[in-house]
Design a protein around this motif. Structure first.
Motif, mmCIF file in Angstrom:
data_model
loop_
_atom_site.group_PDB
_atom_site.id
_atom_site.type_symbol
_atom_site.label_atom_id
_atom_site.label_comp_id
_atom_site.label_asym_id
_atom_site.label_seq_id
_atom_site.Cartn_x
_atom_site.Cartn_y
_atom_site.Cartn_z
ATOM 1 N N ARG A 181 0.838 -1.194 0.000
ATOM 2 C CA ARG A 181 0.000 0.000 0.000
ATOM 3 C C ARG A 181 0.874 1.245 0.000
ATOM 4 N N CYS A 214 -3.305 6.502 0.494
ATOM 5 C CA CYS A 214 -4.488 5.974 1.187
ATOM 6 C C CYS A 214 -5.218 7.075 1.944
ATOM 7 N N SER A 261 -7.962 6.233 3.812
ATOM 8 C CA SER A 261 -8.738 5.502 4.830
ATOM 9 C C SER A 261 -10.239 5.558 4.541
ATOM 10 N N CYS A 262 -10.576 5.462 3.242
ATOM 11 C CA CYS A 262 -11.990 5.517 2.857
ATOM 12 C C CYS A 262 -12.739 4.250 3.253
ATOM 13 N N CYS A 274 -11.811 -0.960 0.761
ATOM 14 C CA CYS A 274 -11.125 -2.254 0.647
ATOM 15 C C CYS A 274 -11.521 -3.242 1.751
ATOM 16 N N CYS A 297 -11.906 -7.436 0.733
ATOM 17 C CA CYS A 297 -10.715 -8.293 0.910
ATOM 18 C C CYS A 297 -11.116 -9.645 1.519
ATOM 19 N N CYS A 310 -8.487 -5.567 -4.199
ATOM 20 C CA CYS A 310 -8.414 -4.205 -3.661
ATOM 21 C C CYS A 310 -7.761 -3.244 -4.647
ATOM 22 N N CYS A 341 -9.776 0.271 -4.920
ATOM 23 C CA CYS A 341 -9.258 1.416 -4.150
ATOM 24 C C CYS A 341 -9.368 2.695 -4.971
ATOM 25 N N ARG A 368 -6.173 4.553 -5.872
ATOM 26 C CA ARG A 368 -5.129 3.665 -6.404
ATOM 27 C C ARG A 368 -3.920 3.572 -5.469
ATOM 28 N N MET A 418 -3.314 0.805 -3.621
ATOM 29 C CA MET A 418 -2.830 -0.573 -3.549
ATOM 30 C C MET A 418 -2.066 -0.914 -4.828
#
Ligand code: SF4
Ligand code: SF4
Length: 136
Positions: free
Chosen positions: A81, A86, A88-89, A92, A96, A123, A127, A130, A132
């Motif tokens: 990641r 990220c 933290s939405c 994912c 997963c 993910c 995501c 993007r 990941m």
């Protein structure tokens, strides 16, 4: 010469009930150790295993799986990641199959545990920013 590899088997829905893995032991003299088994939201079967045996038996077993319609992925692929991307939405977390993401209820931050990842790649598409990434 003996080989031992960690692989991910992707089964299409129509094959989830078939005793494919037991054939690896019976017909190809292979040993296996299942590390994780799950069914993805679109009902594809996922099996992460360590497969061990003589090189020629291993190759025959892999050929059998491929011809039976199982998609095989080497777990040498690594998903990471990009922490700066990220947001933290949480998109994912439910997607997963390995439970590699967790939400801290206090900080609302989503953490990623790479050791649980089975490299299914779900993910990566899911995501939004993007974050990941797949590495070979
Ligand atoms: S979907 Fe992407 S941006 Fe959202 S929490 Fe997961 S890794 Fe972070
Ligand atoms: S690739 Fe992503 S969705 Fe798939 S197991 Fe790893 S972290 Fe989970």
């Amino acid at each position: 010469m003996a080989v031992s590899k960690r692989i991910v088997l992707h089964f299409p829905r129509r094959m989830v009930d078939r005793p494919i893995v037991s054939k690896l032991v019976k017909d190809f003299n292979l040993d296996f150790n299942i590390l994780k088994a799950s069914v993805t939201p679109d009902e594809e079967g996922l099996l992460v295993m360590e497969l061990t045996g003589k090189r020629e038996d291993y190759d025959r077993g892999i050929r059998y799986l491929t011809e039976a319609g199982v998609h095989i992925q080497d777990l040498g692929q690594d998903v990471t990641r990009n922490e700066t991307r990220c947001t933290s939405c949480g998109a994912c977390i439910t997607i997963c199959p390995a439970g590699a993401f967790t939400l801290d209820m206090v900080t609302r931050k989503v953490s990623f545990d790479n050791s649980k990842c089975i490299a299914c790649e779900l993910c990566i598409k899911a995501c939004p920013p993007r974050a990941m990434e797949l590495h070979f």
